[in-house]
Scaffold this active site. Sequence first.
Site, PDB file in Angstrom:
ATOM      1  N   HIS A  65     -10.867   3.599   2.786  1.00  0.00           N
ATOM      2  CA  HIS A  65     -10.924   4.479   1.607  1.00  0.00           C
ATOM      3  C   HIS A  65     -12.118   4.207   0.706  1.00  0.00           C
ATOM      4  O   HIS A  65     -12.722   5.145   0.170  1.00  0.00           O
ATOM      5  CB  HIS A  65      -9.627   4.324   0.803  1.00  0.00           C
ATOM      6  CG  HIS A  65      -9.336   5.480  -0.095  1.00  0.00           C
ATOM      7  ND1 HIS A  65      -8.061   5.815  -0.477  1.00  0.00           N
ATOM      8  CD2 HIS A  65     -10.141   6.397  -0.685  1.00  0.00           C
ATOM      9  CE1 HIS A  65      -8.100   6.880  -1.271  1.00  0.00           C
ATOM     10  NE2 HIS A  65      -9.351   7.249  -1.415  1.00  0.00           N
ATOM     11  N   TYR A 111      -2.632   7.470  -2.702  1.00  0.00           N
ATOM     12  CA  TYR A 111      -2.031   8.641  -3.345  1.00  0.00           C
ATOM     13  C   TYR A 111      -0.538   8.432  -3.582  1.00  0.00           C
ATOM     14  O   TYR A 111       0.080   9.187  -4.328  1.00  0.00           O
ATOM     15  CB  TYR A 111      -2.234   9.893  -2.496  1.00  0.00           C
ATOM     16  CG  TYR A 111      -3.668  10.254  -2.201  1.00  0.00           C
ATOM     17  CD1 TYR A 111      -4.741   9.601  -2.816  1.00  0.00           C
ATOM     18  CD2 TYR A 111      -3.976  11.254  -1.284  1.00  0.00           C
ATOM     19  CE1 TYR A 111      -6.056   9.939  -2.522  1.00  0.00           C
ATOM     20  CE2 TYR A 111      -5.283  11.597  -0.996  1.00  0.00           C
ATOM     21  CZ  TYR A 111      -6.317  10.935  -1.604  1.00  0.00           C
ATOM     22  OH  TYR A 111      -7.620  11.269  -1.300  1.00  0.00           O
TER      23      TYR A 111
END
Length: 281
Positions: A104, A49
């Site tokens: 992730h 992010y």
Amino acid sequence: MDKVMTLNNGEQMPAIGIGTFMISPKDAEICVCEALKMGYRLVDTANAYVNERAVGRAIKASGVKREDIFVSTKIWATEYLNPHAVEQTLERLGLDYIDLLFIHQPTEHYMDGYKMIERAVKAGKVKSIGISNCEGKYLDDILANCEIAPQVMQAEAHPYFTQDELMPELNKHGIKLMSWYPLGHGDPSLLSEPIFAELGKKYGKTPAQIILRWHLEMGFCVIPGTSKVNHVKDNFEILDFSLTSEDMAQIAKLNKNKRYYNRTDEMLKSFAAMKLSYETE
């Protein structure tokens, strides 16, 4: 409905948090700081992010004690063979430990990434282990080869996609679901379903608040993300009412097994090659 849930390692995780996916560092810093002041105690971010430094600044600026905040982040695919990935993540966040650290994506070397997080747990740098987007064969592989079972799975979930196949497997191992795209990626057709307007009128809530409350009633942890402080406030105002079993049965009729995110093998390959730059944080 409790504000916290107990993980399979005994740690406590808030049932609702603020997500920072696709939120700029500037907006993440503002929204996370305000969220913590409002009473949020779970913040979710990720290497990918590129706003971990902003989240760290927000935590410090909030005035809330570190030990009262549950910080969740994710190691990116290109970092699974980096022996310093956990320490570098801690440095960006400005923290001494991470409450919940995920792999992730199940790209090549994802078990190496998982083993790295297991070592970080043993070293006291991480408290709980998460797996993101690791449904099906990936979950089976992790469970067959891990030393420490995962505590949380992060995956898409909403009333159009209720994870009916995944949940029995997670429940068997005491793994909690943390749902992303909780509002169906903002799909107007979901938000405008008549049942949510009806229940909103019944409880004095918006359709979005009804959907977020549905997540809690399902036993999911929910992490809605927004770049607007007023939406941060609205998203948190779901703890003062409950949905009945009749309400939940009505919402259950909406399930279409519809995903908004459909990952391909080609996407996994691209993730494994995607380098991150943290200069903008």
